[in-house]
Design an enzyme around this catalytic site. Structure first.
Site, short mmCIF file in Angstrom:
data_model
loop_
_atom_site.label_atom_id
_atom_site.label_comp_id
_atom_site.label_asym_id
_atom_site.label_seq_id
_atom_site.Cartn_x
_atom_site.Cartn_y
_atom_site.Cartn_z
CG ASP A 110 -0.14 9.27 1.28
OD1 ASP A 110 -0.18 8.06 1.49
OD2 ASP A 110 -0.84 10.10 1.89
CG HIS A 124 -2.01 -1.02 1.15
ND1 HIS A 124 -3.32 -0.71 0.86
CD2 HIS A 124 -1.97 -2.38 1.28
CE1 HIS A 124 -4.05 -1.81 0.85
NE2 HIS A 124 -3.25 -2.84 1.10
P1 ADP Z 1 -3.11 6.35 5.42
O1 ADP Z 1 -3.36 5.01 4.84
O2 ADP Z 1 -1.69 6.76 5.40
O3 ADP Z 1 -3.70 6.54 6.76
P2 ADP Z 1 -5.13 7.44 3.55
O4 ADP Z 1 -5.48 8.84 3.25
O5 ADP Z 1 -4.92 6.57 2.37
O6 ADP Z 1 -3.85 7.46 4.50
O7 ADP Z 1 -6.27 6.76 4.40
C1 ADP Z 1 -6.75 7.32 5.58
C2 ADP Z 1 -8.10 6.70 5.90
O8 ADP Z 1 -8.38 6.94 7.28
C3 ADP Z 1 -9.22 7.32 5.09
O9 ADP Z 1 -10.15 6.32 4.73
C4 ADP Z 1 -9.85 8.30 6.07
O10 ADP Z 1 -11.22 8.51 5.89
C5 ADP Z 1 -9.58 7.64 7.40
N1 ADP Z 1 -9.42 8.69 8.44
C6 ADP Z 1 -8.59 9.74 8.42
N2 ADP Z 1 -8.75 10.51 9.50
C7 ADP Z 1 -9.71 9.93 10.21
C8 ADP Z 1 -10.34 10.26 11.46
N3 ADP Z 1 -10.01 11.35 12.17
N4 ADP Z 1 -11.28 9.42 11.90
C9 ADP Z 1 -11.62 8.32 11.20
N5 ADP Z 1 -11.07 7.96 10.03
C10 ADP Z 1 -10.13 8.76 9.55
O1 F6P Z 2 -1.39 2.76 4.31
C1 F6P Z 2 -0.32 2.49 5.13
C2 F6P Z 2 -0.72 2.04 6.52
O2 F6P Z 2 0.32 1.56 7.28
C3 F6P Z 2 -1.74 0.96 6.46
O3 F6P Z 2 -1.19 -0.30 6.46
C4 F6P Z 2 -2.58 1.29 7.64
O4 F6P Z 2 -3.92 1.09 7.36
C5 F6P Z 2 -2.42 2.78 7.86
O5 F6P Z 2 -1.24 3.12 7.27
C6 F6P Z 2 -2.58 3.15 9.31
O6 F6P Z 2 -1.49 2.80 10.08
P1 F6P Z 2 -1.54 1.98 11.43
O7 F6P Z 2 -2.12 0.66 11.13
O8 F6P Z 2 -0.13 1.93 11.88
O9 F6P Z 2 -2.43 2.74 12.37
#
Ligand code: ADP
Ligand code: F6P
Length: 484
Positions: free
Chosen positions: A370, A162
């Protein structure tokens, strides 16, 4: 334990342990791209998800979510430190994100990473039917594909990364680079977000393993491993259904009212992570305030930064720096009852996120690096009204698909300021044309399309993909917490 013909293995189960207002314990969907993406397709698919349920000690008893069985994997406190906080999130995570933070190479962590990967592989081997497909996810579990192949040669094994896979000159810094590469190439199909990652792996396979490798196929130890790009996506139907629901629309109206009915709302939603570029963004915003380009009385910034990996030193330091900067900006530019930045360090339900997306005039998504960034895609899907502007980092995987966004290099603070001003002053017709084009792209490239493309490339027959639901979930069920 019952066995499944489709098994997903990921570090985390799609659940977060959460204290309910009445003190009872309840499970909520965990924030993070992987959980968001996979939850959307698996909730309706007969499969087993192997993963960690958060916390330490014995694994909890968890009931199924619809057709999905959960197989928790336990971690001790020492394993959590060495495997998750250590090797996965202090070595691999920063290295794979362009080393925007210095990776830590601690020799003590490797053995724990190996032991925990072995535990995940054994759990997957236990719940997989003969000839099943096992789909392993992300950098936490890079050794699992080969371990699983050794345990169960009958299985069809997929791996999906990912996060970005770095260029050889960075990857070569890893002390355990050969084992990690070999582990991942134990899969039949290794998928990435971007084609460049498959190219990087091909170069490394040639250099480190002497393999014959192209950007699509690697021959290693007499086996053929396919590689390719499969950009992950979101449950577009869920976000559309949520954002047109009367409840969400009235929440959005209330939010705007609570923010003081400003002319413009700038919104960012991130895990509190140094890859997300939050500090660069705050610098740009504070300079716009300082230079008088933006006035607190008509513009409001909302920064949602959900706590993440809180035991890791670099995340604690980041939180301290961000909170002190938000305090400084509010102290310098805010007025009584009118802060310059609303900073929310909390998890939100899906419906609340949808309401926030509705409220934003400018969505600011500016990670330094990202793999994809699903928040950018969620914002586009949530704006059925065609309103809003998306400012998006060139260094997010999503930028390759959302070309009509206001693309920006977040390292260039002057460029970021200019782009923010450009987005804030764009004509509604321009914004609507951009959003319509991006939404059309997403409708054809949602999470189901991603899973179908990957699973079809894995089994070459389309039979695996047939198990997926016809459409992703439409009801906003995930906004309701699950109870134990
Ligand atoms: P990462 O995988 O690095 O966390 P992404 O933007 O791909 O970044 O995914 C983040 C996910 O987490 C999204 O589906 C988003 O809606 C969710 N998310 C982000 N902030 C919050 C929050 N404060 N509460 C709940 N879900 C959240
Ligand atoms: O997208 C990268 C990632 O490490 C995912 O594997 C995971 O859903 C997300 O970031 C959140 O991280 P963590 O599982 O460490 O809270």
């Amino acid at each position: 334990m019952r066995q499944s013909s489709l098994v997903v293995v990921a570090n985390r189960l799609p659940l977060d342990d959460n204290a309910a207002p009445d003190g009872a314990c309840e499970w909520r969907r965990s924030p993070g791209g992987l959980a968001s993406a996979l939850h959307a397709i698996l909730e309706q698919t007969p499969a087993t998800w192997v993963g960690w349920a958060g916390g330490i000690g014995p694994a909890p008893q968890l009931s199924d979510i619809g057709g999905l069985r959960l197989r928790p994997v336990s971690l001790s406190a020492a394993e959590l430190r060495g495997y998750y906080e250590g090797f996965a999130n202090s070595t691999l995570w920063p290295l794979y994100h362009d080393a925007v933070q210095q990776p830590v190479f601690d020799r003590g962590w490797w053995e724990t990473y190996r032991i925990v990967n072995r535990r995940f592989a054994e759990a997957a081997a236990e719940v997989a039917e003969h000839g099943a497909a096992v789909w392993v996810q992300d950098y936490h579990l890079q050794l699992v594909p080969q371990m699983l192949r050794d345990l169960r040669p009958d299985l069809l094994i997929g791996f999906f990364m990912h996060v970005p896979f770095p260029p050889p000159e960075l990857y070569m810094q890893l002390p355990r680079r050969v084992e990690l590469l070999r582990g991942m190439l134990g899969a039949d199909l290794v998928g990435f977000q971007r084609p460049q990652a498959a190219h990087n792996v091909a170069q490394l396979a040639q250099k480190l393993l002497g393999a014959h490798a192209t950007d699509d196929v690697i021959t290693v130890d007499g086996r053929t491993v396919h590689t390719g790009a499969f950009p992950v996506s979101i449950d577009v139907a869920e976000m559309r259904a949520l954002s047109s629901s009367p409840d969400v629309l009235s929440q959005a109206k209330q939010l705007r009212h609570d923010l003081g009915q400003p002319k413009r709302v700038l919104l960012s939603v991130d895990r509190l992570d140094y890859t997300k570029g939050i500090e660069h963004r705050l610098t740009a915003y504070s300079e716009l305030l300082r230079d008088g380009h933006v006035k607190v009385r008509d513009t409001v910034m909302v920064q949602v930064a959900v706590p993440s990996r809180e035991q890791v030193d670099s995340y604690q330091d980041l939180r301290d720096r961000i909170e002190s900067e938000v305090g400084r900006i509010n102290g310098e530019f805010g007025r009584v009852g009118e802060p310059a930045i609303h900073y929310l360090n909390q998890p939100f339900a899906r419906s609340q996120l949808a309401a926030l997306y509705q409220t934003a005039d400018v969505m600011v998504v500016t990670p330094l690096r990202d793999g994809m960034n699903l928040v950018a895609k969620e914002f586009v899907a949530a704006r059925e009204d065609g309103g809003g502007a998306l400012v998006l980092s060139e260094f997010a995987g999503a930028a390759a698909e959302l070309e009509q966004a206001f693309l920006v290099n977040p390292h260039d603070v002057d460029g970021l300021k200019e782009t923010l001003l450009h987005a804030m002053s764009a004509e509604p017709a321009d914004l609507s044309a951009r959003m319509t084009a991006m939404r059309e792209h997403l409708v054809g490239h949602d999470i189901l399309a991603w899973a179908r493309a990957y699973l079809t490339a894995l089994d070459h027959t389309g039979r695996l993909a047939e198990r997926l639901p016809d459409t992703a979930e439409k009801a906003p069920a995930a906004s309701v917490p699950w109870h134990r």
